[in-house]
Scaffold this motif. Structure first.
Motif, PDB file in Angstrom:
ATOM      1  N   ASN A 183      -2.313  -3.183 -10.770  1.00  0.00           N
ATOM      2  CA  ASN A 183      -3.355  -2.560 -10.544  1.00  0.00           C
ATOM      3  C   ASN A 183      -3.289  -2.170  -8.939  1.00  0.00           C
ATOM      4  O   ASN A 183      -3.828  -1.158  -8.490  1.00  0.00           O
ATOM      5  CB  ASN A 183      -4.621  -3.100 -10.815  1.00  0.00           C
ATOM      6  N   LEU A 184      -2.819  -3.217  -8.185  1.00  0.00           N
ATOM      7  CA  LEU A 184      -2.527  -3.111  -6.711  1.00  0.00           C
ATOM      8  C   LEU A 184      -1.499  -2.066  -6.506  1.00  0.00           C
ATOM      9  O   LEU A 184      -1.757  -1.126  -5.616  1.00  0.00           O
ATOM     10  CB  LEU A 184      -2.006  -4.464  -6.000  1.00  0.00           C
TER      11      LEU A 184
ATOM     12  N   SER B 200      -6.155  -2.008   4.890  1.00  0.00           N
ATOM     13  CA  SER B 200      -7.322  -2.898   4.548  1.00  0.00           C
ATOM     14  C   SER B 200      -7.664  -2.666   3.103  1.00  0.00           C
ATOM     15  O   SER B 200      -7.673  -3.829   2.528  1.00  0.00           O
ATOM     16  CB  SER B 200      -8.322  -1.923   5.113  1.00  0.00           C
ATOM     17  N   MET B 201      -7.071  -1.772   2.176  1.00  0.00           N
ATOM     18  CA  MET B 201      -7.238  -1.796   0.709  1.00  0.00           C
ATOM     19  C   MET B 201      -6.425  -2.715   0.361  1.00  0.00           C
ATOM     20  O   MET B 201      -6.555  -3.453  -0.569  1.00  0.00           O
ATOM     21  CB  MET B 201      -7.004  -0.255   0.298  1.00  0.00           C
ATOM     22  N   VAL B 202      -5.139  -2.874   0.730  1.00  0.00           N
ATOM     23  CA  VAL B 202      -3.969  -3.778   0.241  1.00  0.00           C
ATOM     24  C   VAL B 202      -4.631  -5.215   0.616  1.00  0.00           C
ATOM     25  O   VAL B 202      -4.533  -6.191  -0.529  1.00  0.00           O
ATOM     26  CB  VAL B 202      -2.574  -3.511   0.705  1.00  0.00           C
ATOM     27  N   ALA B 203      -4.920  -5.359   1.609  1.00  0.00           N
ATOM     28  CA  ALA B 203      -5.544  -6.720   2.008  1.00  0.00           C
ATOM     29  C   ALA B 203      -6.583  -7.276   1.454  1.00  0.00           C
ATOM     30  O   ALA B 203      -6.637  -8.452   0.878  1.00  0.00           O
ATOM     31  CB  ALA B 203      -5.618  -6.634   3.716  1.00  0.00           C
TER      32      ALA B 203
ATOM     33  N   TRP C  28      -8.626 -11.091  -3.206  1.00  0.00           N
ATOM     34  CA  TRP C  28      -9.267 -11.368  -4.323  1.00  0.00           C
ATOM     35  C   TRP C  28      -8.300 -11.719  -5.315  1.00  0.00           C
ATOM     36  O   TRP C  28      -8.608 -12.024  -6.471  1.00  0.00           O
ATOM     37  CB  TRP C  28     -10.150 -10.272  -4.792  1.00  0.00           C
ATOM     38  N   PHE C  29      -7.069 -11.860  -5.176  1.00  0.00           N
ATOM     39  CA  PHE C  29      -5.973 -12.105  -6.157  1.00  0.00           C
ATOM     40  C   PHE C  29      -6.420 -13.630  -6.538  1.00  0.00           C
ATOM     41  O   PHE C  29      -6.394 -13.923  -7.716  1.00  0.00           O
ATOM     42  CB  PHE C  29      -4.521 -12.145  -5.551  1.00  0.00           C
ATOM     43  N   VAL C  30      -6.196 -14.495  -5.578  1.00  0.00           N
ATOM     44  CA  VAL C  30      -6.438 -15.970  -6.212  1.00  0.00           C
ATOM     45  C   VAL C  30      -7.718 -16.306  -6.728  1.00  0.00           C
ATOM     46  O   VAL C  30      -7.829 -16.947  -7.967  1.00  0.00           O
ATOM     47  CB  VAL C  30      -6.086 -16.943  -4.867  1.00  0.00           C
ATOM     48  N   PRO C  31      -9.001 -15.777  -6.172  1.00  0.00           N
ATOM     49  CA  PRO C  31     -10.329 -16.265  -6.881  1.00  0.00           C
ATOM     50  C   PRO C  31     -10.147 -15.648  -8.398  1.00  0.00           C
ATOM     51  O   PRO C  31     -10.761 -16.070  -9.192  1.00  0.00           O
ATOM     52  CB  PRO C  31     -11.091 -15.473  -6.110  1.00  0.00           C
ATOM     53  N   THR C  32      -9.584 -14.377  -8.348  1.00  0.00           N
ATOM     54  CA  THR C  32      -9.524 -13.703  -9.862  1.00  0.00           C
ATOM     55  C   THR C  32      -8.733 -14.596 -10.798  1.00  0.00           C
ATOM     56  O   THR C  32      -9.227 -14.742 -11.785  1.00  0.00           O
ATOM     57  CB  THR C  32      -8.889 -12.360  -9.504  1.00  0.00           C
ATOM     58  N   LEU C  33      -7.712 -15.170 -10.552  1.00  0.00           N
ATOM     59  CA  LEU C  33      -6.830 -15.969 -11.416  1.00  0.00           C
ATOM     60  C   LEU C  33      -7.517 -17.254 -11.549  1.00  0.00           C
ATOM     61  O   LEU C  33      -7.414 -17.758 -12.668  1.00  0.00           O
ATOM     62  CB  LEU C  33      -5.474 -16.169 -10.778  1.00  0.00           C
TER      63      LEU C  33
ATOM     64  N   LEU D  60      -2.106 -17.094 -16.996  1.00  0.00           N
ATOM     65  CA  LEU D  60      -1.808 -17.029 -15.705  1.00  0.00           C
ATOM     66  C   LEU D  60      -0.915 -16.117 -15.688  1.00  0.00           C
ATOM     67  O   LEU D  60      -0.860 -14.907 -14.372  1.00  0.00           O
ATOM     68  CB  LEU D  60      -1.045 -18.324 -15.206  1.00  0.00           C
ATOM     69  N   CYS D  61       0.229 -15.581 -16.061  1.00  0.00           N
ATOM     70  CA  CYS D  61       1.244 -14.759 -16.201  1.00  0.00           C
ATOM     71  C   CYS D  61       0.686 -13.213 -16.255  1.00  0.00           C
ATOM     72  O   CYS D  61       0.970 -12.453 -15.579  1.00  0.00           O
ATOM     73  CB  CYS D  61       2.583 -14.914 -17.045  1.00  0.00           C
ATOM     74  N   THR D  62       0.091 -13.036 -17.361  1.00  0.00           N
ATOM     75  CA  THR D  62      -0.458 -11.914 -17.596  1.00  0.00           C
ATOM     76  C   THR D  62      -1.507 -11.400 -16.759  1.00  0.00           C
ATOM     77  O   THR D  62      -1.667 -10.230 -16.353  1.00  0.00           O
ATOM     78  CB  THR D  62      -0.817 -11.739 -19.070  1.00  0.00           C
ATOM     79  N   GLY D  63      -2.185 -12.141 -16.472  1.00  0.00           N
ATOM     80  CA  GLY D  63      -3.473 -12.093 -15.293  1.00  0.00           C
ATOM     81  C   GLY D  63      -2.685 -11.555 -14.279  1.00  0.00           C
ATOM     82  O   GLY D  63      -3.326 -10.795 -13.301  1.00  0.00           O
ATOM     83  N   ALA D  64      -1.559 -12.384 -13.712  1.00  0.00           N
ATOM     84  CA  ALA D  64      -0.981 -12.089 -12.416  1.00  0.00           C
ATOM     85  C   ALA D  64      -0.315 -10.582 -12.274  1.00  0.00           C
ATOM     86  O   ALA D  64      -0.363 -10.088 -11.274  1.00  0.00           O
ATOM     87  CB  ALA D  64      -0.122 -13.095 -11.960  1.00  0.00           C
ATOM     88  N   LEU D  65       0.268 -10.450 -13.670  1.00  0.00           N
ATOM     89  CA  LEU D  65       0.730  -9.051 -14.107  1.00  0.00           C
ATOM     90  C   LEU D  65      -0.308  -7.971 -13.752  1.00  0.00           C
ATOM     91  O   LEU D  65       0.043  -6.867 -13.094  1.00  0.00           O
ATOM     92  CB  LEU D  65       1.478  -8.895 -15.164  1.00  0.00           C
ATOM     93  N   PHE D  66      -1.269  -8.191 -14.500  1.00  0.00           N
ATOM     94  CA  PHE D  66      -2.374  -7.245 -14.484  1.00  0.00           C
ATOM     95  C   PHE D  66      -2.939  -6.949 -12.803  1.00  0.00           C
ATOM     96  O   PHE D  66      -3.224  -5.624 -12.557  1.00  0.00           O
ATOM     97  CB  PHE D  66      -3.460  -7.705 -15.468  1.00  0.00           C
ATOM     98  N   VAL D  67      -3.002  -7.856 -12.235  1.00  0.00           N
ATOM     99  CA  VAL D  67      -3.646  -7.578 -10.776  1.00  0.00           C
ATOM    100  C   VAL D  67      -2.694  -6.942  -9.910  1.00  0.00           C
ATOM    101  O   VAL D  67      -2.964  -6.151  -9.186  1.00  0.00           O
ATOM    102  CB  VAL D  67      -4.191  -9.040 -10.066  1.00  0.00           C
ATOM    103  N   LEU D  68      -1.234  -7.408 -10.124  1.00  0.00           N
ATOM    104  CA  LEU D  68      -0.262  -6.769  -9.144  1.00  0.00           C
ATOM    105  C   LEU D  68      -0.168  -5.108  -9.721  1.00  0.00           C
ATOM    106  O   LEU D  68       0.110  -4.394  -8.843  1.00  0.00           O
ATOM    107  CB  LEU D  68       0.948  -7.439  -9.510  1.00  0.00           C
TER     108      LEU D  68
END
Length: 334
Positions: free
Chosen positions: A318-319, A5-8, A13-18, A308-316
């Motif tokens: 942290n996941l 559930s935590m991963v999901a 929130w991955f797409v809305p954050t980006l 976009l690239c750095t934001g996606a890296l940061f989110v991933l």
């Protein structure tokens, strides 16, 4: 199930954050009083030529339409074309991402290798003279500007002592690209001279990023160890007669490092941002140097692609940190 559930939830929130991040950068880049079409067309371009460039890149459309079109292109895997390199943004980012990842990964590793043992030592020897000295050093490390530290390293180790190179990633021809990480590729090729050159070039920029980060790791680890040492569970284990070394390695470290692991994930994102300055000073051909050049040249597509690239890296990242934290302390995944 809580872990899934935590991963999901994070992925949800991955797409809305980006999208939110891109919206902010998109608006900020468009309020700058510089016409990218004029810059791309050249100083001697006519009004008609400038208009052709503006229509070609869609700058003649309203901002909401430009943003919607940009999101549509992203969904199709198209980040646009750089105004100045005339190359697809995806290709530009892909060619520079390994250099930034190499620098950041090594910096995080060094920060952890330095910061965690020192933090544990300070926590176990609270208020000793070594603890006081290290606390002063870590506070000073947090206050040091990365560009100043980089220039001091260059002046001392490159210009005065001549021990390490001033800039770049390697001398001569690079190894055959396999991973894109220069040091790793040199090891795969088995060329000792290349390995030595890659090591010498990466030392100064890595230390510039790692030392201030290590100061943060020391402080978080120290606070975590002190909190666990004073907990009832450790007092109970001590009363049961368990050896102090066993208590520290088996119980204290596992509970104390939860916050440190989280902080390392945040540090990774901070170092990605800090690499913008460090890569520029050391002429390191990564995303940071690419972003600086794109900003100075008002290359909107390149700036958006970098964001976009750095934001996606940061989110991933942290996941991954959340997953590791849940593995260390399953109670946190609830």
């Amino acid at each position: 199930m809580n872990w899934l559930s935590m991963v999901a939830n994070r992925l949800l929130w991955f797409v809305p954050t980006l999208v939110g991040l891109l919206a902010i950068v998109f608006v900020l880049s468009r309020v700058i009083p510089v016409d990218p079409a004029v810059l791309a067309a050249g100083e001697n371009a006519s009004v008609a030529q400038v208009q052709q460039v503006r229509e070609r890149f869609g700058f003649d459309k309203p901002l909401p339409v430009q943003f919607v079109n940009y999101l549509r292109d992203i969904a199709q895997g198209n980040l646009g074309t750089s105004l100045f390199t005339q190359q697809p943004i995806v290709d530009d980012l892909a060619s520079r991402l390994p250099a930034t990842l190499e620098l950041t990964i090594f910096a995080v590793l060094i920060a952890g290798l330095i910061g965690i043992p020192l933090g544990v030592f300070c926590g176990l020897h609270r208020n000793s003279w070594i603890d006081h000295v290290l606390r002063v050093v870590t506070v000073s490390g947090l206050a040091v500007a990365s560009f100043w530290l980089a220039m001091q390293f260059q002046f001392l180790f490159s210009m005065k002592l001549g021990w390490l190179p001033l800039s770049g990633r390697i001398e001569g021809f690079p190894p055959e690209p396999v991973t894109g990480l220069m040091l790793v590729d040199a090891m795969i090729e088995g060329d000792r001279e290349m390995i030595g050159s890659a090591l010498r070039h990466i030392v100064l920029p890595t230390l510039t990023l790692a030392l201030p980060a290590a100061a943060t790791v020391v402080r978080f680890t120290r606070n975590g160890v002190i909190g666990v040492i004073n907990s009832p569970s450790v007092a109970y284990q001590t009363a049961m007669g368990l050896p102090r070394r066993l208590i520290v390695w088996k119980y204290v470290l596992r509970m104390a490092l939860t916050a440190t692991v989280t902080q390392l994930g945040l540090i990774f994102g901070i170092l990605l941002a800090g690499a913008v300055v460090v890569e520029t000073v050391f002429d390191w051909p990564g995303l940071g140097a690419y972003a600086v050049r794109s900003i100075l040249q008002s290359d909107y597509n390149a700036v958006m692609g970098f964001t976009l690239c750095t934001g996606a890296l940061f989110v991933l990242i942290n996941l991954l940190v959340d997953m590791l934290q849940a593995a260390i302390d399953p109670r946190g995944a609830a």
